[in-house]
Design an enzyme around this catalytic site. Sequence first.
Site, PDB file in Angstrom:
ATOM      1  N   HIS A 143       2.162  -4.704 -16.229  1.00  0.00           N
ATOM      2  CA  HIS A 143       2.488  -3.556 -15.375  1.00  0.00           C
ATOM      3  C   HIS A 143       4.010  -3.469 -15.227  1.00  0.00           C
ATOM      4  O   HIS A 143       4.700  -4.491 -15.160  1.00  0.00           O
ATOM      5  CB  HIS A 143       1.810  -3.705 -14.009  1.00  0.00           C
ATOM      6  CG  HIS A 143       1.894  -2.449 -13.201  1.00  0.00           C
ATOM      7  ND1 HIS A 143       3.033  -2.088 -12.515  1.00  0.00           N
ATOM      8  CD2 HIS A 143       0.994  -1.453 -13.009  1.00  0.00           C
ATOM      9  CE1 HIS A 143       2.816  -0.922 -11.935  1.00  0.00           C
ATOM     10  NE2 HIS A 143       1.600  -0.517 -12.219  1.00  0.00           N
ATOM     11  N   GLY A 185       4.100   6.020  -8.610  1.00  0.00           N
ATOM     12  CA  GLY A 185       4.365   6.018  -7.172  1.00  0.00           C
ATOM     13  C   GLY A 185       5.375   7.060  -6.734  1.00  0.00           C
ATOM     14  O   GLY A 185       5.832   7.055  -5.599  1.00  0.00           O
ATOM     15  N   ASN A 204      -5.725   0.432  -9.135  1.00  0.00           N
ATOM     16  CA  ASN A 204      -4.769  -0.677  -9.017  1.00  0.00           C
ATOM     17  C   ASN A 204      -4.295  -0.684  -7.569  1.00  0.00           C
ATOM     18  O   ASN A 204      -3.456   0.125  -7.188  1.00  0.00           O
ATOM     19  CB  ASN A 204      -3.598  -0.458  -9.987  1.00  0.00           C
ATOM     20  CG  ASN A 204      -2.491  -1.479  -9.793  1.00  0.00           C
ATOM     21  OD1 ASN A 204      -2.676  -2.483  -9.093  1.00  0.00           O
ATOM     22  ND2 ASN A 204      -1.346  -1.228 -10.418  1.00  0.00           N
ATOM     23  N   TRP A 205      -4.860  -1.610  -6.807  1.00  0.00           N
ATOM     24  CA  TRP A 205      -4.551  -1.636  -5.374  1.00  0.00           C
ATOM     25  C   TRP A 205      -3.136  -2.138  -5.108  1.00  0.00           C
ATOM     26  O   TRP A 205      -2.633  -2.000  -3.987  1.00  0.00           O
ATOM     27  CB  TRP A 205      -5.552  -2.522  -4.636  1.00  0.00           C
ATOM     28  CG  TRP A 205      -6.942  -1.974  -4.543  1.00  0.00           C
ATOM     29  CD1 TRP A 205      -7.409  -0.795  -5.065  1.00  0.00           C
ATOM     30  CD2 TRP A 205      -8.069  -2.579  -3.875  1.00  0.00           C
ATOM     31  NE1 TRP A 205      -8.746  -0.640  -4.764  1.00  0.00           N
ATOM     32  CE2 TRP A 205      -9.170  -1.716  -4.028  1.00  0.00           C
ATOM     33  CE3 TRP A 205      -8.240  -3.768  -3.163  1.00  0.00           C
ATOM     34  CZ2 TRP A 205     -10.438  -2.007  -3.501  1.00  0.00           C
ATOM     35  CZ3 TRP A 205      -9.487  -4.064  -2.632  1.00  0.00           C
ATOM     36  CH2 TRP A 205     -10.574  -3.195  -2.808  1.00  0.00           C
ATOM     37  N   LYS A 206      -2.525  -2.760  -6.098  1.00  0.00           N
ATOM     38  CA  LYS A 206      -1.206  -3.395  -5.896  1.00  0.00           C
ATOM     39  C   LYS A 206      -1.283  -4.353  -4.702  1.00  0.00           C
ATOM     40  O   LYS A 206      -2.355  -4.904  -4.450  1.00  0.00           O
ATOM     41  CB  LYS A 206      -0.116  -2.332  -5.737  1.00  0.00           C
ATOM     42  CG  LYS A 206      -0.175  -1.296  -6.867  1.00  0.00           C
ATOM     43  CD  LYS A 206       1.048  -0.466  -6.991  1.00  0.00           C
ATOM     44  CE  LYS A 206       0.860   0.525  -8.146  1.00  0.00           C
ATOM     45  NZ  LYS A 206       2.065   1.276  -8.443  1.00  0.00           N
TER      46      LYS A 206
HETATM   47  P1  PGA Z   1       0.433   5.411  -8.881  1.00  0.00           P
HETATM   48  O1  PGA Z   1       0.445   3.968  -9.602  1.00  0.00           O
HETATM   49  O2  PGA Z   1      -0.897   6.023  -9.205  1.00  0.00           O
HETATM   50  O3  PGA Z   1       0.585   5.100  -7.411  1.00  0.00           O
HETATM   51  O4  PGA Z   1       1.558   6.177  -9.435  1.00  0.00           O
HETATM   52  C1  PGA Z   1      -0.102   3.777 -10.852  1.00  0.00           C
HETATM   53  C2  PGA Z   1       0.123   2.356 -11.295  1.00  0.00           C
HETATM   54  O5  PGA Z   1       1.178   1.791 -10.972  1.00  0.00           O
HETATM   55  O6  PGA Z   1      -0.735   1.754 -11.963  1.00  0.00           O
END
Ligand code: PGA
Length: 253
Positions: free
Chosen positions: A96, A173, A11-13
Amino acid sequence: MTSKRKLIAGNWKMNGSLAANEALVRALIADANAANCDVAVCVPAPYLAQIAALRAGSKLELGSQDVSRHEQGAYTGEFSAAMLKEFGVRYAIVGHSERRRHHHESNHVVGLKAKAALAQGITPIVCVGETLEDRDAGQTFDVVKRQMAAVIHEVGHCVSELVVAYEPVWAIGTGRTATPEQAQEVHAVIRAQLNPATPHPERVRILYGGSMNAGNAAALLAQRDIDGGLIGGASLKPPDFLQIIAAASAAAK
Ligand code: PGA
């Protein structure tokens, strides 16, 4: 022990650029082709065409980070499942926690989005997970079950087509990962909820997400009901993401 093929989805966001995306995807394709697991990247919508072209002919699957619940019309800023389909999108993340929080998406809306994706043959990756307050209040199972119930209600006989991602909000995160045991416990609750909802609950992959990285992936993926990962930060770093793919391939029995 479930023996389904694991899924590792990045998930690159809201990260990337044309140049950075190209370098990242090129670094992933050979391993994705050779992996003994499914591999996908869920990219920002403006880059779908770019990644669709880069991945052409490979086993790297394309995903989006959202989808509209509507089919078409006056919904400025949104994009439909049919539009995603035109770019060969295989997965759409729905619900999400960042969208639930910043865009006020309710459990009901998340269910409608999952349904809209399925109507176009796109597999929704349905995200569920509790906040730290929920966990501290002993509400984890209730919160996750309510989130799941809304989706199960909307998608009806298509429950077996879902992918679910358990992502404890406090682990996203933050560098603070759920322990394998904490994750497995919730995955087992989700699995038990899916069982009566479909004749084929075994088809549903339940991913873990929340600070999964190269160091902790193997232990998480070894859990009975953890069928893959939804990876944020580590999916932007090729060596880390490749190690997670390798861990998922090794975990496949
Ligand atoms: P993260 O994010 O691996 O940076 O904790 C996961 C997500 O939000 O899908």
